[in-house]
Design a protein around this motif. Structure first.
Motif, PDB file in Angstrom:
ATOM      1  N   GLU A  22      31.280  31.679  44.175  1.00  0.00           N
ATOM      2  CA  GLU A  22      32.256  30.603  44.347  1.00  0.00           C
ATOM      3  C   GLU A  22      33.707  31.088  44.369  1.00  0.00           C
ATOM      4  N   GLY A  23      33.928  32.341  43.949  1.00  0.00           N
ATOM      5  CA  GLY A  23      35.302  32.815  43.836  1.00  0.00           C
ATOM      6  C   GLY A  23      35.942  32.341  42.548  1.00  0.00           C
ATOM      7  N   ALA A  24      37.128  32.823  42.275  1.00  0.00           N
ATOM      8  CA  ALA A  24      37.797  32.492  41.017  1.00  0.00           C
ATOM      9  C   ALA A  24      38.087  30.995  40.905  1.00  0.00           C
ATOM     10  N   ARG A  25      38.364  30.354  42.029  1.00  0.00           N
ATOM     11  CA  ARG A  25      38.672  28.918  41.981  1.00  0.00           C
ATOM     12  C   ARG A  25      37.470  28.092  41.544  1.00  0.00           C
ATOM     13  N   GLY A  26      36.277  28.604  41.788  1.00  0.00           N
ATOM     14  CA  GLY A  26      35.080  27.880  41.401  1.00  0.00           C
ATOM     15  C   GLY A  26      34.602  28.165  39.997  1.00  0.00           C
ATOM     16  N   LEU A  27      35.346  29.001  39.277  1.00  0.00           N
ATOM     17  CA  LEU A  27      34.926  29.374  37.923  1.00  0.00           C
ATOM     18  C   LEU A  27      35.361  28.315  36.920  1.00  0.00           C
ATOM     19  N   ASN A  49      39.016  29.951  26.921  1.00  0.00           N
ATOM     20  CA  ASN A  49      39.520  29.383  28.171  1.00  0.00           C
ATOM     21  C   ASN A  49      39.056  30.255  29.343  1.00  0.00           C
ATOM     22  N   ARG A  50      39.504  29.923  30.556  1.00  0.00           N
ATOM     23  CA  ARG A  50      39.107  30.690  31.730  1.00  0.00           C
ATOM     24  C   ARG A  50      39.608  32.131  31.658  1.00  0.00           C
ATOM     25  N   ASP A  51      40.797  32.316  31.116  1.00  0.00           N
ATOM     26  CA  ASP A  51      41.318  33.679  30.981  1.00  0.00           C
ATOM     27  C   ASP A  51      40.377  34.531  30.131  1.00  0.00           C
ATOM     28  N   LEU A 111      41.705  40.678  42.323  1.00  0.00           N
ATOM     29  CA  LEU A 111      42.728  39.754  42.810  1.00  0.00           C
ATOM     30  C   LEU A 111      43.315  38.934  41.670  1.00  0.00           C
ATOM     31  N   GLU A 112      42.462  38.431  40.804  1.00  0.00           N
ATOM     32  CA  GLU A 112      42.948  37.659  39.660  1.00  0.00           C
ATOM     33  C   GLU A 112      43.806  38.512  38.739  1.00  0.00           C
ATOM     34  N   ALA A 113      43.498  39.795  38.656  1.00  0.00           N
ATOM     35  CA  ALA A 113      44.252  40.691  37.770  1.00  0.00           C
ATOM     36  C   ALA A 113      45.706  40.830  38.205  1.00  0.00           C
ATOM     37  N   THR A 114      45.994  40.593  39.487  1.00  0.00           N
ATOM     38  CA  THR A 114      47.385  40.672  39.937  1.00  0.00           C
ATOM     39  C   THR A 114      48.219  39.518  39.406  1.00  0.00           C
ATOM     40  N   ARG A 115      47.539  38.485  38.872  1.00  0.00           N
ATOM     41  CA  ARG A 115      48.241  37.302  38.366  1.00  0.00           C
ATOM     42  C   ARG A 115      48.071  37.106  36.867  1.00  0.00           C
ATOM     43  N   ALA A 121      45.171  44.451  32.335  1.00  0.00           N
ATOM     44  CA  ALA A 121      45.067  45.529  31.351  1.00  0.00           C
ATOM     45  C   ALA A 121      43.608  45.898  31.104  1.00  0.00           C
ATOM     46  N   THR A 122      42.752  44.889  30.975  1.00  0.00           N
ATOM     47  CA  THR A 122      41.333  45.136  30.727  1.00  0.00           C
ATOM     48  C   THR A 122      40.677  45.854  31.899  1.00  0.00           C
TER      49      THR A 122
END
Length: 204
Positions: A22-27, A49-51, A111-115, A121-122
């Motif tokens: 689903e991609g990050a938006r579907g998580l 949370n999602r993070d 991609l999510e890591a850029t934001r 870091a992980t």
């Protein structure tokens, strides 16, 4: 609340599958619960949370991407030469193709890591450690080449795998095994006689 470690790992695995599909938006917590086959609200009891979900997935994904030790033991019975490096690279592509969702999830995490600084870091720590392990393995095994050889193989194979798993028709005119062979031949020096002799006497 006392939490079950096996269930926690199952929820992180479900997170990785949702990311791939689903991609990050579907998580969402609900999507993770459904993927894991657990009651609604379970994931929110384990993760803040999602993070938190994304960070846990970033920490675990390298375990799902890695080879089985028995597979590597079998491959490493061969002489330490270019042919063996070629075989190792082919095995990487096979393994990532078979477990395609793991690598697609990793791309989503990148991609999510850029934001998200914590995820960045992980994921950076995880991938740096993996690269260091690959370098150590290559050198300790007596495979041809040096630290820079492994770095170049890592960079080249990363691009190849992304292309192969996301837009395979781009590489359709080029037989995959031939591409891997050319890559290995261009990057990896020929094994010296000393290296081959050492490999022949290595205990199995």
């Amino acid at each position: 609340m006392r939490r079950n470690q096996a269930r926690r790992e199952a929820l992180v695995d479900a997170t990785i599958e949702v990311l791939a599909r689903e991609g990050a938006r579907g998580l969402t917590f609900r999507a993770v619960d459904a993927e894991a086959g657990v009651p609604v609200g379970t994931a929110s009891n384990y993760f803040a949370n999602r993070d938190d979900l994304l960070t846990q997935a970033g920490q675990r994904i390298h375990l799902r991407l890695g080879p089985e030790p028995s597979e590597i033991d079998e491959i490493m019975r061969a002489p330490r030469d270019r042919a063996l490096v070629h075989r190792l690279m082919r095995d990487i592509v096979r393994r990532l193709s078979d477990g395609r969702s793991n690598y697609l999830a990793l791309l989503e995490l990148r991609l999510e890591a850029t934001r998200r600084p914590e995820l960045q870091a992980t994921l950076t720590e995880t991938l740096k450690a993996n690269l260091a392990q690959n370098i150590d393995f290559h050198l300790a095994a007596g495979l041809p080449g040096d630290r820079d050889t492994v770095l170049l193989l890592y960079l080249a194979m990363t691009g190849l795998v992304v292309e192969h798993l996301t837009l395979p028709e781009v590489l359709a005119p080029f037989p995959l095994d031939d591409v891997i062979g050319t890559l290995v031949d261009r990057v990896t020096p020929a094994a010296s006689g000393r290296t081959v002799a050492k490999a022949a006497t290595d205990p199995e």
